[in-house]
Scaffold this active site. Structure first.
Site, mmCIF file in Angstrom:
data_model
loop_
_atom_site.group_PDB
_atom_site.id
_atom_site.type_symbol
_atom_site.label_atom_id
_atom_site.label_comp_id
_atom_site.label_asym_id
_atom_site.label_seq_id
_atom_site.Cartn_x
_atom_site.Cartn_y
_atom_site.Cartn_z
ATOM 1 N N HIS A 309 73.899 35.733 -51.750
ATOM 2 C CA HIS A 309 75.220 35.244 -52.281
ATOM 3 C C HIS A 309 76.104 36.543 -51.855
ATOM 4 O O HIS A 309 75.944 37.563 -52.686
ATOM 5 C CB HIS A 309 75.378 34.647 -53.350
ATOM 6 C CG HIS A 309 76.616 33.849 -53.485
ATOM 7 N ND1 HIS A 309 77.985 34.203 -53.881
ATOM 8 C CD2 HIS A 309 76.912 32.228 -53.119
ATOM 9 C CE1 HIS A 309 78.851 33.325 -53.841
ATOM 10 N NE2 HIS A 309 78.349 32.211 -53.259
ATOM 11 N N ASP A 367 72.602 25.930 -52.568
ATOM 12 C CA ASP A 367 72.049 25.348 -51.469
ATOM 13 C C ASP A 367 70.697 25.196 -51.346
ATOM 14 O O ASP A 367 70.115 24.429 -50.934
ATOM 15 C CB ASP A 367 72.738 25.809 -50.075
ATOM 16 C CG ASP A 367 74.359 25.698 -49.941
ATOM 17 O OD1 ASP A 367 74.794 26.800 -50.083
ATOM 18 O OD2 ASP A 367 74.474 24.649 -49.778
HETATM 19 C C1 SDX Z 1 77.430 29.024 -50.132
HETATM 20 O O1 SDX Z 1 81.291 32.262 -50.773
HETATM 21 C C2 SDX Z 1 81.043 31.396 -51.676
HETATM 22 O O2 SDX Z 1 81.062 31.000 -52.810
HETATM 23 C C3 SDX Z 1 79.914 30.409 -50.759
HETATM 24 C C4 SDX Z 1 79.294 29.284 -51.730
HETATM 25 C C5 SDX Z 1 80.391 28.129 -52.146
HETATM 26 O O3 SDX Z 1 80.224 27.715 -53.296
HETATM 27 O O4 SDX Z 1 81.353 28.002 -51.571
HETATM 28 O O5 SDX Z 1 78.541 29.594 -52.828
HETATM 29 C C6 SDX Z 1 78.385 28.434 -50.960
HETATM 30 O O6 SDX Z 1 77.707 29.384 -48.856
HETATM 31 C C7 SDX Z 1 76.165 29.821 -50.469
HETATM 32 C C8 SDX Z 1 75.394 30.595 -49.555
HETATM 33 C C9 SDX Z 1 74.827 29.609 -48.463
HETATM 34 N N1 SDX Z 1 74.199 30.394 -47.222
HETATM 35 C C10 SDX Z 1 72.959 30.675 -47.221
HETATM 36 O O7 SDX Z 1 72.168 30.472 -48.171
HETATM 37 C C11 SDX Z 1 72.628 31.698 -45.939
HETATM 38 C C12 SDX Z 1 71.719 32.508 -46.149
HETATM 39 N N2 SDX Z 1 72.227 33.858 -47.063
HETATM 40 C C13 SDX Z 1 72.917 34.683 -46.149
HETATM 41 O O8 SDX Z 1 73.277 34.476 -44.918
HETATM 42 C C14 SDX Z 1 73.655 35.680 -47.065
HETATM 43 O O9 SDX Z 1 73.093 35.898 -48.128
HETATM 44 C C15 SDX Z 1 75.152 35.096 -47.208
HETATM 45 C C16 SDX Z 1 75.794 34.856 -46.183
HETATM 46 C C17 SDX Z 1 75.203 34.079 -48.268
HETATM 47 C C18 SDX Z 1 76.045 36.414 -47.845
HETATM 48 O O10 SDX Z 1 76.098 37.049 -46.788
HETATM 49 P P1 SDX Z 1 76.749 38.805 -47.305
HETATM 50 O O11 SDX Z 1 77.224 38.760 -48.451
HETATM 51 O O12 SDX Z 1 77.653 39.412 -46.075
HETATM 52 O O13 SDX Z 1 75.361 39.804 -47.267
HETATM 53 P P2 SDX Z 1 74.800 40.464 -46.297
HETATM 54 O O14 SDX Z 1 74.558 39.361 -44.978
HETATM 55 O O15 SDX Z 1 75.658 41.696 -45.733
HETATM 56 O O16 SDX Z 1 73.542 40.718 -46.685
HETATM 57 C C19 SDX Z 1 73.148 41.788 -47.541
HETATM 58 C C20 SDX Z 1 71.951 42.363 -47.052
HETATM 59 C C21 SDX Z 1 71.652 42.473 -45.776
HETATM 60 O O17 SDX Z 1 70.795 43.611 -45.600
HETATM 61 P P3 SDX Z 1 70.977 44.888 -45.095
HETATM 62 O O18 SDX Z 1 71.936 44.490 -43.865
HETATM 63 O O19 SDX Z 1 71.689 45.405 -46.190
HETATM 64 O O20 SDX Z 1 69.789 45.591 -44.779
HETATM 65 O O21 SDX Z 1 71.099 41.279 -47.681
HETATM 66 C C22 SDX Z 1 70.093 40.776 -46.515
HETATM 67 C C23 SDX Z 1 71.014 41.285 -45.339
HETATM 68 O O22 SDX Z 1 69.947 41.239 -44.104
HETATM 69 N N3 SDX Z 1 70.158 39.186 -46.813
HETATM 70 C C24 SDX Z 1 69.260 38.472 -46.558
HETATM 71 C C25 SDX Z 1 69.522 37.293 -46.781
HETATM 72 N N4 SDX Z 1 70.682 37.131 -47.228
HETATM 73 C C26 SDX Z 1 71.378 38.377 -47.346
HETATM 74 N N5 SDX Z 1 67.782 38.815 -45.942
HETATM 75 C C27 SDX Z 1 66.912 37.618 -45.792
HETATM 76 N N6 SDX Z 1 67.645 36.211 -46.109
HETATM 77 C C28 SDX Z 1 68.844 36.141 -46.713
HETATM 78 N N7 SDX Z 1 68.824 34.890 -47.108
#
Ligand code: SDX
Length: 431
Positions: A309, A367
């Site tokens: 998140h 989720d």
């Molecule tokens: C919602 O914003 C809100 O409030 C949203 C929400 C709401 O109520 O409105 O809470 C609802 O959207 C919840 C999130 C649902 N999405 C998912 O579950 C999809 C999987 N999660 C990711 O795609 C990700 O964690 C996000 C999109 C939720 C957050 O993305 P960020 O903050 O841009 O973080 P990032 O993508 O930069 O990740 C940081 C690091 C990365 O590694 P590095 O590049 O630093 O090496 O963490 C890794 C990412 O690769 N990472 C993951 C991961 N999520 C982040 N690696 C594996 N699996 C994951 N799920």
């Protein structure tokens, strides 16, 4: 908001570049007001994804990502979810205070009287294939509402804004249920004014004209809680989309439709559908290590859906509550041996013990469990994000209304760091 102190910006020779006011809210991080930055320095801030940017001031929802705190108008989500009255939360988010018993009754009656949609709206469904994704239909049909309600589209009128809010809260569940009925070729069910908001929705989803339908109170309570947990979440992507659309003066139905479109993304509200598809893809506990390894592999686009998140660097408080709801629903339905739920619990345990997820503070988000609960409630996977939209409609409207009423409000128009071609003339053959 009065500045509490000044943020001084110096250039590389320690010469004064600019002094910027620092503003303090009631709780949470202070902000540096950079509105005068470009005028005083000729420079922009740069913040793709807005990880360090406050786009507005708001008194609706507060999140502390480090501590896993979520407050709606100051009230903890745990207490509101326990009370379990979604329309009470709608009233709170819309009008800033909890309703008295009489105010809640009047609000519920007002919503009930707006649950039907214009009969011509049903024609919009016929243009879609039966296998159209429900979110595609939602974007089309909710967007079409502005064509039916010309009588209250003056966004400068609080009375019109309130009526649009009531219409949207009341009609979105009807439209969501219509999406489902259309996809399975069954007739639409009209709302029943004798039922509560959630009972009414479940009847419109699962009843047919040929039989009576009595909603299971345990499942109704679970859906009340699911909608409360999804009601609002500060300046998330879809809410920011609604605010940006609203800043141009677009009507509320168009703005909410923009929010629905944004929510559909798998990184946002589409994640609950993606979680269930991921669990089905993993299939068995023995396959978990392989998928955890894929999630950690930079060369693999696979991500553990339902984990991570932007704001929560601790357990999403909603995930904890959703997990508890999961147990209750599966117990009530005699599905405590549900394979998907057991797989989810095992996947969560693996991930929470894995150094990669610990170091990157990737915890289950709202989720992760919502898909399993919705699946247990008999809601098809492709409808999950539509249910999320049904819960989030109140949050979108509350932020839209707050933005319109904000004296600081102006059209949102971010700038950029340009990295493209410098000025050049057309080559002779093109002149
Ligand atoms: C919602 O914003 C809100 O409030 C949203 C929400 C709401 O109520 O409105 O809470 C609802 O959207 C919840 C999130 C649902 N999405 C998912 O579950 C999809 C999987 N999660 C990711 O795609 C990700 O964690 C996000 C999109 C939720 C957050 O993305 P960020 O903050 O841009 O973080 P990032 O993508 O930069 O990740 C940081 C690091 C990365 O590694 P590095 O590049 O630093 O090496 O963490 C890794 C990412 O690769 N990472 C993951 C991961 N999520 C982040 N690696 C594996 N699996 C994951 N799920």
């Amino acid at each position: 908001m009065t500045p509490t102190r000044t943020f001084t910006l110096l250039d590389e020779n320690s010469q004064l570049l600019c002094e910027l006011p620092v503003l303090k809210g009631t709780i949470g991080p202070d902000v540096i007001d950079v509105q005068a930055l470009y005028k005083n320095t000729g420079m922009f801030t740069y913040d793709p994804g807005f990880t360090s940017t406050a786009s507005c001031s708001s008194d609706i929802t507060y999140i502390d990502g480090e501590k896993g705190i979520l407050l709606y108008r100051g009230y903890p989500i745990e207490q509101l979810a326990k009370r379990g009255i979604f329309l009470e939360v709608c009233y709170l988010l819309l009008y800033d205070e909890l309703p008295t018993a009489d105010e809640l009754t009047a609000f519920e009656q007002n919503i009930t009287m707006h649950t039907m949609v214009h009969d011509q709206l049903t024609n919009f469904f016929k243009g879609f294939r039966r296998d159209a994704h429900p979110m595609a239909i939602m974007v089309g049909v909710v967007g079409a509402l502005s064509a039916f309600y010309h009588d209250a589209l003056d966004i400068t009128s609080k009375k019109d804004r309130d009526l649009s809010a009531i219409r949207l809260i009341a009609k979105v569940p009807t439209i969501v249920a219509m999406c489902y009925k259309y996809s399975i070729g069954l007739p639409f069910m009209y709302p029943n004014n004798k039922l509560s908001y959630v009972e009414n929705f479940m009847r419109m989803m699962f009843a047919t004209p040929c039989d009576d339908y009595v909603p299971n109170p345990v499942l109704v309570d679970a859906l009340e809680r699911i909608l409360i947990l999804h009601a609002d979440h500060e300046q998330n992507a879809s809410t920011s989309t609604v605010r940006l659309a609203g800043s141009s003066g677009a009507n509320p139905y168009a703005c909410i439709t923009a929010g629905i479109a944004c929510l559909w993304g798998a990184a946002h509200g589409g994640a609950n559908e993606a979680v269930l598809n991921m669990l089905k893809q993993i299939g068995d506990v023995s396959e978990i290590p392989k998928f955890i390894a894929r999630a950690k592999d930079k060369n693999d686009s696979f991500r553990l859906m339902g984990f991570g998140h932007r704001v929560y660097k601790n357990y999403d408080p909603r995930a904890k509550l959703m997990r508890a709801t999961c147990y209750e629903v599966l117990e009530e339905l005699g599905l405590h041996d549900d394979k998907l739920f057991k797989l989810a619990l095992e996947l969560e345990r693996f991930a929470l013990e894995d150094p990669y997820f610990i170091e990157k503070k990737l915890y289950p988000n709202v989720d992760f469990y919502s898909g399993i609960v919705l699946h247990a409630l008999g809601i098809p996977t492709n409808m999950f994000t539509a249910i999320f939209a049904m819960g989030r409609t109140i949050g979108w409207i509350a932020h839209w209304d707050e933005m319109i009423s904000d004296p600081e409000q102006r059209i949102g128009r971010p700038r950029q760091l340009f990295v493209g071609a410098t000025p050049r003339d057309l080559p002779p053959q093109h002149r």
